[in-house]
Motif scaffolding. Structure first.
Motif, PDB file in Angstrom:
ATOM      1  N   LYS A  58       1.052  -0.805   0.048  1.00 48.59           N
ATOM      2  CA  LYS A  58       0.048   0.024  -0.258  1.00 48.59           C
ATOM      3  C   LYS A  58       0.822   1.515   0.424  1.00 48.59           C
ATOM      4  O   LYS A  58       1.982   1.063   0.591  1.00 48.59           O
ATOM      5  N   GLU A 133      -0.952 -17.120  -1.886  1.00 42.24           N
ATOM      6  CA  GLU A 133      -1.753 -16.271  -1.982  1.00 42.24           C
ATOM      7  C   GLU A 133      -2.768 -15.626  -0.856  1.00 42.24           C
ATOM      8  O   GLU A 133      -2.872 -14.033  -0.841  1.00 42.24           O
ATOM      9  N   THR A 137      -2.206 -11.722   1.595  1.00 43.17           N
ATOM     10  CA  THR A 137      -3.196 -10.639   1.829  1.00 43.17           C
ATOM     11  C   THR A 137      -3.779 -10.463   2.744  1.00 43.17           C
ATOM     12  O   THR A 137      -4.117  -9.404   3.202  1.00 43.17           O
ATOM     13  N   GLN A 143      -1.355  -4.423  -0.453  1.00 42.82           N
ATOM     14  CA  GLN A 143      -2.736  -4.437  -1.111  1.00 42.82           C
ATOM     15  C   GLN A 143      -2.907  -5.277  -1.992  1.00 42.82           C
ATOM     16  O   GLN A 143      -4.483  -5.331  -2.139  1.00 42.82           O
ATOM     17  N   GLU A 144      -1.553  -6.082  -2.346  1.00 40.11           N
ATOM     18  CA  GLU A 144      -2.359  -6.910  -3.623  1.00 40.11           C
ATOM     19  C   GLU A 144      -1.521  -8.465  -4.063  1.00 40.11           C
ATOM     20  O   GLU A 144      -0.021  -7.872  -3.867  1.00 40.11           O
ATOM     21  N   TYR A 146       0.235 -10.194  -6.922  1.00 41.76           N
ATOM     22  CA  TYR A 146       0.458 -10.850  -8.381  1.00 41.76           C
ATOM     23  C   TYR A 146       1.621 -11.761  -8.867  1.00 41.76           C
ATOM     24  O   TYR A 146       2.517 -11.520  -8.087  1.00 41.76           O
TER      25      TYR A 146
END
Length: 290
Positions: A58, A133, A137, A143-144, A146
């Protein structure tokens, strides 16, 4: 007569040398396949462990939180390594890839800081990464997450496919190797079929006739295996020098087992091929030798 005997000895010597060279080359090919199989898992792990998972952070996350998160990730049993990439570094890397200064064009840097994660090979599969994953989170600064899902599927599918192909090819190569060595020895014995017949005519027993041929086959098998092992040692040395980051041969015990297997295989194939070839001519009548 002396000239004829000398010519016969020369032909026999040439036949023996050809036989040893043929055996050594075939065993060398089998040894290469053995090395490939031994390192297939290592190569697979190398590819899997280079699949990157990026944790996008973030905006305005404090450095203390980033360090804490990185230490937490490093402590997990599935993370091999982590690397923090700040906004400026990410922008520079993207500029190199694009070949354009997109920051000047946009007037601001749209990229965010991230942590690049390398997973251990055992966890670099679609199911495990999906669970990992979800774990990532849950952390507050994240934030995400990938990663290229299609690449993960592609790598895992190809690794399984290559493993099956290697096993099938190994079995085929073993059959071909046995056939080639068997044919080489049969040709060598064929050139001495009249000697075998003469020994039979003077009353030599089957075991007496077999003994010298079996002894020579044992020597040829050992010599061929030693030459093959020497060539394999050269391949290992060059591989260690040129591909040390991808392939390593640190496990001396496994290499020792491979060399012993090549030696035993060389002895077994030459021994069994010689036994069948000599027995064939022992059963033939004199008129069938021509």
């Amino acid at each position: 007569m002396a000239y004829k005997e000398k010519g016969t000895k020369r032909r026999l010597r040439s036949s023996y040398i050809t036989s040893v060279i043929s055996i050594s080359l075939v065993l060398f090919m089998l040894g290469l396949m053995g090395l490939l199989i031994l390192n297939a898992q290592q190569l697979s792990n190398y590819v899997k462990e280079n699949i990157g998972v990026s944790i996008i952070l973030k905006k305005n996350v404090k450095e203390v939180e980033i360090r804490r998160l990185q230490k937490t990730l490093d402590a997990t049993n599935y993370v091999k390594a982590t690397q923090f990439v700040d906004e400026e570094t990410a922008a520079k890397e993207l500029q190199k890839e694009l070949g354009e200064d997109f920051v000047s064009f946009l007037g601001y840097n749209p990229l965010m800081a991230s942590i690049d994660v390398k997973l251990y090979a055992a966890y670099a599969n679609p199911d495990s990464i999906a669970k990992i994953e979800k774990d990532f989170t849950k952390y507050n600064p994240v934030q995400e997450v990938y990663y290229q899902k299609s690449l993960v599927h592609l790598v895992n599918d190809n690794v399984k496919r290559i493993g099956l192909i290697l096993l099938a090819f190994s079995a085929l190569l073993l059959i071909i190797s046995f056939t080639l060595i068997n044919n080489t020895i049969r040709l060598s014995i064929y050139s001495q079929r009249f000697i075998i017949n003469t020994m039979q005519l003077v009353g030599a027993t089957r075991s007496f006739i077999l003994k010298p041929f079996m002894g020579k086959s044992l020597v040829h098998g050992i010599l061929g295996a030693l030459i093959a092992n020497a060539m394999l040692s050269g391949v290992i040395y060059i591989s260690q020098k040129e591909l040390s980051q991808v392939i390593t041969f640190d496990n001396v015990e496994i290499l020792g087992i491979l060399f012993i297997l090549i030696l035993l295989l060389g002895i077994f194939i030459t021994w069994i091929s010689t036994l069948f070839a000599v027995n064939k001519y022992l059963r033939l009548e004199s008129r069938s030798l021509y």
